[in-house]
Design an enzyme around this catalytic site. Structure first.
Site, PDB file in Angstrom:
ATOM      1  CG  ASP A 128      -3.157   3.913   4.324  1.00 55.14           C
ATOM      2  OD1 ASP A 128      -4.232   3.701   4.899  1.00 55.14           O
ATOM      3  OD2 ASP A 128      -2.846   3.393   3.227  1.00 55.14           O
ATOM      4  CE  LYS A 184      -8.854  -2.923   3.449  1.00 54.91           C
ATOM      5  NZ  LYS A 184      -7.940  -1.896   2.985  1.00 54.91           N
ATOM      6  CD1 TRP A 209      -2.352  -2.117   1.709  1.00 55.28           C
ATOM      7  CD2 TRP A 209      -3.058  -1.062  -0.136  1.00 55.28           C
ATOM      8  NE1 TRP A 209      -3.406  -2.826   1.179  1.00 55.28           N
ATOM      9  CE2 TRP A 209      -3.857  -2.208   0.057  1.00 55.28           C
ATOM     10  CE3 TRP A 209      -3.302  -0.247  -1.244  1.00 55.28           C
ATOM     11  CZ2 TRP A 209      -4.905  -2.546  -0.823  1.00 55.28           C
ATOM     12  CZ3 TRP A 209      -4.342  -0.587  -2.103  1.00 55.28           C
ATOM     13  CH2 TRP A 209      -5.126  -1.725  -1.887  1.00 55.28           C
TER      14      TRP A 209
HETATM   15  C1  LIG Z   1      -7.306  -1.487   1.695  1.00 55.22           C
HETATM   16  C2  LIG Z   1      -6.221  -0.476   1.867  1.00 55.22           C
HETATM   17  C3  LIG Z   1      -6.089   0.625   1.013  1.00 55.22           C
HETATM   18  C4  LIG Z   1      -6.974   0.832  -0.192  1.00 55.22           C
HETATM   19  O1  LIG Z   1      -8.230   1.104   0.235  1.00 55.22           O
HETATM   20  P1  LIG Z   1      -9.483   1.305  -0.747  1.00 55.22           P
HETATM   21  O2  LIG Z   1     -10.454   1.904   0.199  1.00 55.22           O
HETATM   22  O3  LIG Z   1      -9.870  -0.033  -1.272  1.00 55.22           O
HETATM   23  O4  LIG Z   1      -9.068   2.242  -1.826  1.00 55.22           O
HETATM   24  C5  LIG Z   1      -5.096   1.545   1.282  1.00 55.22           C
HETATM   25  N1  LIG Z   1      -4.251   1.391   2.316  1.00 55.22           N
HETATM   26  C6  LIG Z   1      -4.346   0.332   3.155  1.00 55.22           C
HETATM   27  C7  LIG Z   1      -3.385   0.214   4.285  1.00 55.22           C
HETATM   28  C8  LIG Z   1      -5.327  -0.629   2.948  1.00 55.22           C
HETATM   29  O5  LIG Z   1      -5.418  -1.669   3.779  1.00 55.22           O
END
Ligand SMILES: *Cc1c(COP(=O)(O)O)cnc(C)c1O
Length: 366
Positions: free
Chosen positions: A171, A195, A101
């Site tokens: 993030d 998530k 990511w």
């Molecule tokens: C899933 C994820 C993303 C991407 O997220 P989307 O909402 O599907 O665009 C970005 N960073 C991390 C750490 C993730 O787990």
């Protein structure tokens, strides 16, 4: 048979919240209208939005000089929005390359013609540990440092935020509200809800006011200042996702908040890691100090056996244990809504699987 969903996302949500949604779905607060139908300009929804913002501020102890925004486009949208809004002075960002990511974030910024500098990487060690800064960042060279706080795919997490002399963009997509962080350590935090919070469709952005300003020439939908001015209702927001996430926020407060979640997440994940570490079949690649509380990556180190594991686990009601396609193996996501009973069921299953496959037990130590 009880079913446990170990998916990395969209992911398990608290049962009481799902039941509340079911009860309230035909008519929200006796309005005769479903949450699926109500206007985002209604007083009812304004209250839902205000409560959700207030509860995030309260749960994370967010200082007054930060805004909480509800946007769309997921974490991926923020890979573009963050540089567009924040990298206006140097058009240059720094990155800690901790895996999939982080690399995606860097690639998106590059695509938009920002300069991206990787200050540390653990790629050569297959991201089993986290990259760390070993020097101060040169002043006046980057607008911010991008850090993937929890690496969903590699199963690692920064439990201490890296020391940085420039603003950090964190993030937190996969450990949002699952572990205590000091918001003051960040210029900005973002997380897709799907998530560790609610259903897919809404992305939370927490941003320090001094970093926010109107930027010319960027899409309105990604303009933080504009979205803040419009109270996250620049256009039609994802009403249902905000409502459902709002219910989870209330549930989190009832349960005891982030500290209680961290306590439970530590208890769940250490129980599972302890099992993996003594196992003669299963192996956990992530270095001990850097292990995630929410996403546990493991494997038998035999592709065929991993595949058989996923099939048998699925039949036993233990769902979505396949690792991300980019790394293979197995992964169990133990988010806030995963009860200890789910972890116990999983450990029992691993124990039985190991017993049934004695012929392949070659211990791979960490
Ligand atoms: C899933 C994820 C993303 C991407 O997220 P989307 O909402 O599907 O665009 C970005 N960073 C991390 C750490 C993730 O787990």
């Amino acid at each position: 048979m009880s079913v446990y969903n170990f998916s990395a996302g969209p992911a398990v949500m608290p049962k009481p919240v799902i039941e509340q949604i079911q009860r309230e779905l035909p008519s929200l607060n006796n309005s005769g209208m479903s949450i699926l139908e109500i206007s985002h300009r209604s007083q009812q929804f304004e209250q839902i939005m205000a409560d959700a913002v207030a509860n995030i501020k309260d749960l994370m102890a967010i200082p007054d000089d930060y805004h909480v925004l509800f946007l769309q486009g997921g974490g991926t949208g923020q890979f573009a929005a963050a540089p567009l809004n924040l990298a206006t002075k140097h058009r240059s960002i720094a990155l800690l390359d901790s895996g999939h990511w982080a690399a995606k974030a860097g690639a998106e910024a590059k695509k938009l013609r920002f300069h991206v500098t990787t200050l540390a990487t653990t790629e050569s060690g297959k991201y089993r540990e986290l990259p760390r800064l070993n020097q101060t960042i040169p002043a006046n060279s980057f607008d911010y440092l991008h850090v993937t706080i929890n690496n969903t795919i590699e199963g690692t997490a920064y439990h201490e935020v890296p020391e940085s002399n420039i603003p950090i963009v964190g993030d937190m997509s996969s450990n949002f509200l699952g572990e205590r962080y000091d918001v003051k350590d960040f210029g900005m935090i973002f997380a897709g809800a799907q998530k560790n919070l609610g259903p897919a469709g809404v992305t939370i952005v927490i941003i320090k006011d001094e970093l926010m300003h109107h930027v010319d020439g960027i899409p309105s939908i990604f303009d933080y200042q504009l979205n803040a001015d419009k109270n996250s209702m620049l256009n039609t927001p994802p009403v249902f996702a905000i409502y459902a996430s709002g219910l989870v926020l209330k549930w989190l407060k009832e349960q005891g908040g982030v500290d209680e979640m961290e306590k439970r997440n530590r208890a769940k994940s250490s129980k599972f890691y302890d099992y993996l570490d003594q196992s003669h079949l299963f192996n956990c690649p992530a270095f001990k100090d850097d292990r995630s509380l929410t996403n546990i990556v493991f494997s038998t180190t035999h592709d065929k056996l991993d595949q058989a594991f996923v099939e048998e686990a699925t039949n036993a009601g233990l769902l979505n244990l396949k690792g991300h396609r980019s790394v293979g193996g197995l992964r169990a996501s133990l988010y806030n809504a995963m009860p200890m009973a789910g972890v116990d069921a999983l450990i029992d299953f691993l124990y039985q699987f190991e017993k049934d496959h004695k012929e392949v037990t070659t211990h791979v130590s960490n």
